[in-house]
Each structure stands twice: as C-alpha cells, then as structure tokens.
Write an enzyme that holds these catalytic residues in place. Structure first.
Site, PDB file in Angstrom:
ATOM      1  N   ILE A   1      -9.082  98.920 -36.201  1.00  0.00           N
ATOM      2  CA  ILE A   1      -8.998  99.320 -37.611  1.00  0.00           C
ATOM      3  C   ILE A   1      -7.582  99.070 -38.142  1.00  0.00           C
ATOM      4  O   ILE A   1      -7.406  98.507 -39.232  1.00  0.00           O
ATOM      5  CB  ILE A   1      -9.433 100.794 -37.797  1.00  0.00           C
ATOM      6  CG1 ILE A   1     -10.895 100.965 -37.362  1.00  0.00           C
ATOM      7  CG2 ILE A   1      -9.239 101.244 -39.251  1.00  0.00           C
ATOM      8  CD1 ILE A   1     -11.398 102.397 -37.291  1.00  0.00           C
TER       9      ILE A   1
ATOM     10  N   ALA B   1      -7.878 108.517 -40.346  1.00  0.00           N
ATOM     11  CA  ALA B   1      -8.164 108.645 -38.908  1.00  0.00           C
ATOM     12  C   ALA B   1      -8.740 110.028 -38.588  1.00  0.00           C
ATOM     13  O   ALA B   1      -9.963 110.215 -38.602  1.00  0.00           O
ATOM     14  CB  ALA B   1      -6.898 108.359 -38.116  1.00  0.00           C
ATOM     15  N   ARG B   2      -7.857 110.990 -38.328  1.00  0.00           N
ATOM     16  CA  ARG B   2      -8.287 112.368 -38.086  1.00  0.00           C
ATOM     17  C   ARG B   2      -7.265 113.312 -38.699  1.00  0.00           C
ATOM     18  O   ARG B   2      -6.052 113.081 -38.606  1.00  0.00           O
ATOM     19  CB  ARG B   2      -8.388 112.653 -36.580  1.00  0.00           C
ATOM     20  CG  ARG B   2      -9.584 112.019 -35.894  1.00  0.00           C
ATOM     21  CD  ARG B   2     -10.924 112.633 -36.334  1.00  0.00           C
ATOM     22  NE  ARG B   2     -12.074 112.032 -35.671  1.00  0.00           N
ATOM     23  CZ  ARG B   2     -12.811 111.037 -36.172  1.00  0.00           C
ATOM     24  NH1 ARG B   2     -12.513 110.493 -37.328  1.00  0.00           N
ATOM     25  NH2 ARG B   2     -13.849 110.575 -35.501  1.00  0.00           N
TER      26      ARG B   2
ATOM     27  N   ASP C   1      -8.706 110.999 -46.205  1.00  0.00           N
ATOM     28  CA  ASP C   1     -10.161 110.904 -46.072  1.00  0.00           C
ATOM     29  C   ASP C   1     -10.656 111.889 -45.015  1.00  0.00           C
ATOM     30  O   ASP C   1     -11.856 112.076 -44.860  1.00  0.00           O
ATOM     31  CB  ASP C   1     -10.553 109.472 -45.679  1.00  0.00           C
ATOM     32  CG  ASP C   1     -12.063 109.231 -45.717  1.00  0.00           C
ATOM     33  OD1 ASP C   1     -12.716 109.710 -46.681  1.00  0.00           O
ATOM     34  OD2 ASP C   1     -12.606 108.587 -44.801  1.00  0.00           O
TER      35      ASP C   1
ATOM     36  N   GLU D   1     -12.411 119.910 -41.071  1.00  0.00           N
ATOM     37  CA  GLU D   1     -13.220 119.500 -42.215  1.00  0.00           C
ATOM     38  C   GLU D   1     -14.651 120.038 -42.101  1.00  0.00           C
ATOM     39  O   GLU D   1     -15.139 120.220 -40.990  1.00  0.00           O
ATOM     40  CB  GLU D   1     -13.218 117.967 -42.374  1.00  0.00           C
ATOM     41  CG  GLU D   1     -13.729 117.185 -41.197  1.00  0.00           C
ATOM     42  CD  GLU D   1     -13.516 115.673 -41.377  1.00  0.00           C
ATOM     43  OE1 GLU D   1     -12.398 115.236 -41.687  1.00  0.00           O
ATOM     44  OE2 GLU D   1     -14.503 114.938 -41.187  1.00  0.00           O
TER      45      GLU D   1
ATOM     46  N   HIS E   1     -14.319 112.089 -46.132  1.00  0.00           N
ATOM     47  CA  HIS E   1     -14.655 111.353 -44.897  1.00  0.00           C
ATOM     48  C   HIS E   1     -15.683 110.234 -45.163  1.00  0.00           C
ATOM     49  O   HIS E   1     -16.792 110.268 -44.644  1.00  0.00           O
ATOM     50  CB  HIS E   1     -15.176 112.310 -43.809  1.00  0.00           C
ATOM     51  CG  HIS E   1     -14.977 111.768 -42.421  1.00  0.00           C
ATOM     52  ND1 HIS E   1     -14.649 112.554 -41.339  1.00  0.00           N
ATOM     53  CD2 HIS E   1     -15.065 110.498 -41.939  1.00  0.00           C
ATOM     54  CE1 HIS E   1     -14.553 111.804 -40.255  1.00  0.00           C
ATOM     55  NE2 HIS E   1     -14.802 110.544 -40.596  1.00  0.00           N
TER      56      HIS E   1
ATOM     57  N   GLY F   1     -14.958 106.923 -44.600  1.00  0.00           N
ATOM     58  CA  GLY F   1     -14.507 105.705 -43.917  1.00  0.00           C
ATOM     59  C   GLY F   1     -15.616 104.709 -43.626  1.00  0.00           C
ATOM     60  O   GLY F   1     -15.508 103.523 -43.921  1.00  0.00           O
ATOM     61  N   SER F   2     -16.707 105.175 -43.031  1.00  0.00           N
ATOM     62  CA  SER F   2     -17.766 104.240 -42.616  1.00  0.00           C
ATOM     63  C   SER F   2     -18.972 104.275 -43.553  1.00  0.00           C
ATOM     64  O   SER F   2     -20.033 103.744 -43.219  1.00  0.00           O
ATOM     65  CB  SER F   2     -18.217 104.580 -41.190  1.00  0.00           C
ATOM     66  OG  SER F   2     -18.782 105.879 -41.153  1.00  0.00           O
TER      67      SER F   2
HETATM   68  C1  GLV Z   1     -15.575 108.371 -38.071  1.00  0.00           C
HETATM   69  O1  GLV Z   1     -14.782 109.191 -38.359  1.00  0.00           O
HETATM   70  C2  GLV Z   1     -15.682 107.752 -36.796  1.00  0.00           C
HETATM   71  O2  GLV Z   1     -14.961 108.117 -35.870  1.00  0.00           O
HETATM   72  O3  GLV Z   1     -16.520 106.862 -36.668  1.00  0.00           O
END
Ligand code: GLV
Length: 318
Positions: free
Chosen positions: A156, A235-236, A260, A265, A283, A285-286
């Site tokens: 990423i 990320a986290r 994000d 969370e 969140h 991201g995906s």
């Molecule tokens: C999302 O946060 C993932 O780790 O895929």
C-alpha cells in the site's frame, strides 16, 4: 461438505461462491456477534471467515472448538486476531493482501488532499452559503513538489508513492527493512523514524497495526516534523497517540490531519471534534465493490485451499 461460519455479511457475489464450496452459516442480518455467540455458532464448524470488527483474543482462541482449523480474515490487517494463540492451537490464520492495495492507496491520497485543502471547512461553508470568494479564503497547503514521508513501505505504501509521484512529490520512507532499488523507485530510505519525520512535509501512515507500531506518532516524535506538516492515517488508529496529535494540531505544528481509522473504532477521541483542521472518513480504505468482491474471493480461496484441497493457503500469516 466442510462447514464455515461467516461472522459478518458478505456481498451477494461472494455468498453465491461460498455456498457452492461449503456448508455455510451466513450472517444475513449482519449482526455484530459477541464472542460467546461466535463460540456457540462455530461449534460444528471447520473454519471461520472473520472480519476486523470481530476480535479473536487469546481467551477466545483458546475456547474455539477443536473442529476449527482456519480463521480466514477478510482484511489485509489481522491485528484483530491473536495469531500466536492461533498457532499454538494449530489454527491457520490468513488475510487478503494485494487486492485492496489500490483502493486503500486512493484513500490515503484522498486524506492527504482533503486535509491539506481544507475539505471539511469547505463543505461546511458551502452548505451554509455564507462564504465569499476572496484571494485568501480557505488557503490550504499544496502537495506539488513537497516531501512526502511514507511510514510503512509495503504494497500500500508503494502504491501511495506511485500516486504521489504524479504530484511531483519527493518520496521518503521508513520500513523495517530497506527495499531493493527496483521497489524503491528513487524513494529515500530512513532507518530512523525521526529522520523520516524530519523529512516529511506530508506524511502517509501505511504500516500494519501491532505492538511495534502503537503510538509511533507521540508527543516526542511529533516534534521532529517540519512545522505545518499534513498527516494522513489509512492504516490503524493505534499508530497515533491521539492526545499528542490533538495538541500538535492546536499549536499549528500539524497543519491538518486526515483519518480513516481510529483507536477503538467506531469511537473517536471526542477532543478531535473541536478541531476544523481535520478530514474524517469511516474506515473506507477498501470500500469499493470491485475490491470487496476480490477480498471475499481471496478469503474464500484461502478456506478452499486448506479445507477442500488440503493445501497451505496462499495468504497464511502464522
Ligand atoms: C482494512 O482495514 C484491512 O486491514 O483490510
């Protein structure tokens, strides 16, 4: 047919495939099961398709029925699973790398742009119709030609670098190990995280969440950034010490922050909400259909490999 517990709802495209390969217990209502419910529901199951919203801590893993041979996580991160405990119980853990790289890198760029160009304040003003264009109205920070630090140069991080090159940014990074020069593509490695921070006018956080990365951005390390840095975290949440960050955002050390992901969370440290220099997403991201179907497919492939083909799954992490 082997039996699988799916702890959250999948997209229907994935449901169709998993139903062909396994006897499945789907979670049609997308309930957030408690640990007790998961233990009960997994009693006669050979595998679990899990999500980052489902924590599998040591206790939970120790209490899983012996029939469970695999936890296939629908995410690239697997901080929700005590992988060592799983290993001790002979349970294989897998993740879904590669397929969400582009979607997540896009969100990192969105966070950097949203924060640096003051998208939150802009949206509020546009809604209220109380703004007047002027030469110095809502002036942001421009990414063009700036130094971008990337914390975590895995797939990423490298996809973020690729996008940032289109903004003529100079890429700096920190990673456990330096990359080979073909993967670096000119990016400058900093073994010491504080050296990376000293060279980051913008920072994108793309490292995994773990004990090693918790609070990497804290009161002491934040001091190293150039003044008015813009920071994005896709990320986290645990990578940032929120109180230290809020202080730095108030003092102007941090010009703006894009988030994000959050510690604990969907909760957010409420002190963030007093700040305007913040661009937030829940969140995402995906969160594109293509990516989510691919993640489901990958999680199903991993279950299929172990339980139906008797093979080591491609994405085994323990
Ligand atoms: C999302 O946060 C993932 O780790 O895929």
């Amino acid at each position: 047919m082997k039996k699988i517990l799916v702890t959250r709802k999948l997209l229907k495209e994935n449901d169709e495939r998993i139903k062909n390969l396994f006897d499945v217990k789907l979670n049609e209502k997308d309930q957030l099961y408690s640990s007790e419910e998961i233990l009960e529901l997994s009693k006669d199951c050979d595998g679990i398709l899990a999500f980052t919203t489902t924590p599998f801590n040591k206790d939970m893993i120790m209490n899983l029925p012996d029939s469970v041979k695999i936890i296939s996580n629908y995410a690239v991160g697997y901080g929700n699973i005590d992988v060592e405990a799983a290993q001790k119980r002979g349970i294989v853990v897998t993740n879904t790398p590669e397929v969400l790289t582009d979607a997540t890198a896009d969100i990192s760029i969105l966070l950097l742009l949203g924060a640096s160009r003051r998208a939150y304040e802009g949206r509020k003003a546009a809604e209220k119709e109380n703004w007047l264009w002027s030469s110095d109205y809502l002036i942001g920070k421009q990414m063009t030609g700036k130094k971008l630090g990337i914390l975590g140069m895995g797939r990423i991080g490298r996809a973020v670098a690729k996008r940032a090159r289109a903004f003529d940014m100079e890429i700096h990074y920190h990673n456990r190990n330096q990359l080979s020069s073909d993967l670096e593509e000119g990016a400058i490695y900093h073994k010491d995280i504080n050296d990376l921070f000293r060279n980051s006018e913008f920072l994108s956080i793309n490292c995994p969440g773990s004990k090693d990365t918790e609070n990497l951005l804290n009161e002491e390390t934040i001091k190293n950034f150039p003044d008015r840095v813009v920071i994005a975290n896709a990320a986290r949440g645990e990578v940032i010490d929120d109180d230290a960050m809020i202080k730095a955002m108030k003092s102007g050390k941090v010009f703006a922050l894009g988030l994000d992901v959050y510690r604990g969370e969907p909760k957010i440290n409420k002190k963030y909400l007093d700040l305007d220099n913040l661009f937030l997403l829940p969140h995402l991201g995906s969160a594109t259909k293509k990516t989510r179907i691919a993640m489901g497919d990958r999680a199903i492939d991993n279950l299929d490999a172990l339980l139906n083909q008797n093979q080591v799954p491609k994405d085994k992490v323990n």
